[in-house]
Design a protein around this motif. Structure first.
Motif, short mmCIF file in Angstrom:
data_model
loop_
_atom_site.label_atom_id
_atom_site.label_comp_id
_atom_site.label_asym_id
_atom_site.label_seq_id
_atom_site.Cartn_x
_atom_site.Cartn_y
_atom_site.Cartn_z
N SER A 156 0.82 -1.21 0.00
CA SER A 156 0.00 0.00 0.00
C SER A 156 0.84 1.25 0.00
O SER A 156 0.38 2.31 -0.39
CB SER A 156 -0.92 0.01 1.22
OG SER A 156 -0.16 -0.04 2.41
N ARG A 157 2.06 1.14 0.45
CA ARG A 157 2.92 2.31 0.53
C ARG A 157 4.25 2.02 -0.14
O ARG A 157 4.77 0.90 -0.09
CB ARG A 157 3.17 2.70 1.99
CG ARG A 157 1.98 3.39 2.60
CD ARG A 157 2.39 4.11 3.86
NE ARG A 157 2.38 3.26 5.01
CZ ARG A 157 2.80 3.65 6.22
NH1 ARG A 157 3.29 4.85 6.40
NH2 ARG A 157 2.74 2.82 7.23
N MET A 158 4.81 3.04 -0.73
CA MET A 158 6.08 2.89 -1.41
C MET A 158 7.18 2.52 -0.42
O MET A 158 8.09 1.76 -0.72
CB MET A 158 6.46 4.18 -2.13
CG MET A 158 7.70 4.06 -2.98
SD MET A 158 7.98 5.54 -3.93
CE MET A 158 8.23 6.72 -2.64
N SER A 159 7.08 3.07 0.77
CA SER A 159 8.11 2.78 1.76
C SER A 159 8.09 1.30 2.14
O SER A 159 9.13 0.71 2.44
CB SER A 159 7.90 3.63 3.01
OG SER A 159 6.62 3.39 3.57
N LEU A 160 6.90 0.70 2.11
CA LEU A 160 6.82 -0.73 2.42
C LEU A 160 7.48 -1.55 1.33
O LEU A 160 8.14 -2.55 1.60
CB LEU A 160 5.36 -1.14 2.60
CG LEU A 160 4.63 -0.48 3.77
CD1 LEU A 160 3.17 -0.90 3.79
CD2 LEU A 160 5.30 -0.81 5.08
N LEU A 161 7.26 -1.12 0.09
CA LEU A 161 7.91 -1.82 -1.01
C LEU A 161 9.42 -1.65 -0.92
O LEU A 161 10.17 -2.62 -1.12
CB LEU A 161 7.40 -1.27 -2.34
CG LEU A 161 8.14 -1.77 -3.59
CD1 LEU A 161 8.09 -3.29 -3.68
CD2 LEU A 161 7.57 -1.14 -4.85
N ALA A 162 9.86 -0.46 -0.60
CA ALA A 162 11.30 -0.22 -0.49
C ALA A 162 11.91 -1.10 0.60
O ALA A 162 12.98 -1.69 0.41
CB ALA A 162 11.56 1.25 -0.20
N ARG A 163 11.19 -1.19 1.69
CA ARG A 163 11.71 -2.03 2.77
C ARG A 163 11.71 -3.50 2.35
O ARG A 163 12.62 -4.26 2.68
CB ARG A 163 10.86 -1.82 4.02
CG ARG A 163 11.42 -2.50 5.24
CD ARG A 163 10.68 -2.07 6.48
NE ARG A 163 9.26 -2.39 6.42
CZ ARG A 163 8.39 -2.03 7.35
NH1 ARG A 163 8.80 -1.30 8.38
NH2 ARG A 163 7.13 -2.36 7.26
N HIS A 164 10.68 -3.88 1.62
CA HIS A 164 10.60 -5.24 1.11
C HIS A 164 11.81 -5.55 0.24
O HIS A 164 12.39 -6.64 0.31
CB HIS A 164 9.30 -5.40 0.32
CG HIS A 164 9.25 -6.64 -0.51
ND1 HIS A 164 9.02 -7.89 0.02
CD2 HIS A 164 9.41 -6.82 -1.85
CE1 HIS A 164 9.02 -8.80 -0.95
NE2 HIS A 164 9.25 -8.17 -2.10
#
Length: 287
Positions: free
Chosen positions: A270-278
């Motif tokens: 849902s968030r770009m930061s979550l993808l980045a962390r992923h």
DNA sequence: CTGGGGAGGGGGCCC
DNA sequence: GGGGCCCCCTCCCCA
């Protein structure tokens, strides 16, 4: 257009060191406008003069305050690197240190940077379907057609608005760049530099905890953390938030759609930061 | 490891 | 030119 593309930098921007700036704030005087808030806000006395032609700015390196530099370039467009040398001065603002590159995934890139729109613009919807006020604000005229961009034919209500817009096409056509002494960022206008300098001088100080901010409205938002005021309420679950951006992020949890997808495993976030962390934790190991 | 809230940074536009 | 407000974005933290 991504805001990161509106400014050049020599290095990734870092959060100002509040401790180092403390001594500067102490030397400043109070501002009545912000005194009305909980904190105090000082106009940065180290700001550049109102006209670039002033021979001696009221600050210098000895006072450890900001300064501007005026490169003597007859055609500053060359210094922009659009077609000229100095590639080291034209690097775009990249992700912060320690942060996974995520530029192609930014929301901003889902929006056409310069749309050719009819005189009467239809509602512009963002990626989430909401009205994109950013694009609207950039060019929507109240009285369409008064002024029109010669490049993309966007109508503008005022000549000033058109002039600002056209800098997107022809940035710094013949003027100097204004460089921040703190971080070497360059700006097309003195006003933009002044605004940026505030991020270093942090003239707005919370009287409760002493924390400093660059702008009064940032201080206002911070004050809500002390007062507990939460004026932004989710229409779906009635949860309240002190910050509009946080409400917007919260609304994504109701949307049910995840805009950010891992290019490797296709997992959506849902968030770009979550993808980045992923990506950082190893799903998509870099080279 | 993920989801989400809290807090804040920073640039643009309008008035 | 400055203030206010907008937006997107990021980091940090916790469940």
């Amino acid at each position: 257009m991504p805001r990161s593309f509106l400014v050049k930098t020599h290095s990734s921007h870092r959060v100002p060191n509040y401790g180092q700036l403390e001594t500067q704030r102490e030397a400043n005087s109070s501002c009545s406008a912000c005194e009305e808030l909980v904190g105090s806000c000082h106009p940065p006395d180290e700001e550049p003069p109102s006209t670039p032609s002033d021979p001696l700015p009221p600050w210098d390196s000895t006072s450890a305050v900001a300064c501007i530099s005026l490169p003597l370039l007859p055609h500053h467009g060359e210094a922009l690197g659009a077609s000229g040398p100095e590639p080291q001065k034209t690097s775009w603002v990249g992700p912060r240190a320690g942060q996974a590159p995520s530029v192609p995934l930014k929301d901003s890139f889902t929006l056409p940077p310069l749309l050719v729109l009819p005189t009467r613009w239809p509602p512009i919807l963002g990626p989430d379907g909401a009205l994109d006020k950013r694009l609207r604000a950039e060019g929507t005229p109240r009285a369409p057609g008064s002024f029109e961009c010669i490049h993309c034919h966007r109508p503008y209500h005022t000549l000033a608005g058109l002039a600002r817009h056209q800098q997107l096409h022809c940035p710094l056509p013949a003027g100097p760049a204004f460089t921040c002494r703190y971080c070497d960022k360059e700006y097309a206008s003195l006003g933009a530099l002044k605004m940026h300098i505030r991020t270093h001088t942090l003239p707005c100080i919370c009287k409760v905890c002493g924390k400093a901010f660059s702008r009064p409205w940032l201080l206002q938002g911070h004050i809500r953390t002390h007062t507990g005021e939460k004026p932004y309420t989710c229409p779906h679950c009635s949860r309240a938030f002190a910050d509009r951006s946080n409400l917007r992020a919260h609304l994504q949890t109701h949307a049910g759609t995840k805009k950010y997808r891992c290019p490797i495993c296709s997992k959506a976030f849902s968030r770009m930061s979550l993808l980045a962390r992923h990506e950082e934790v190893g799903c998509c190991p870099g080279p």
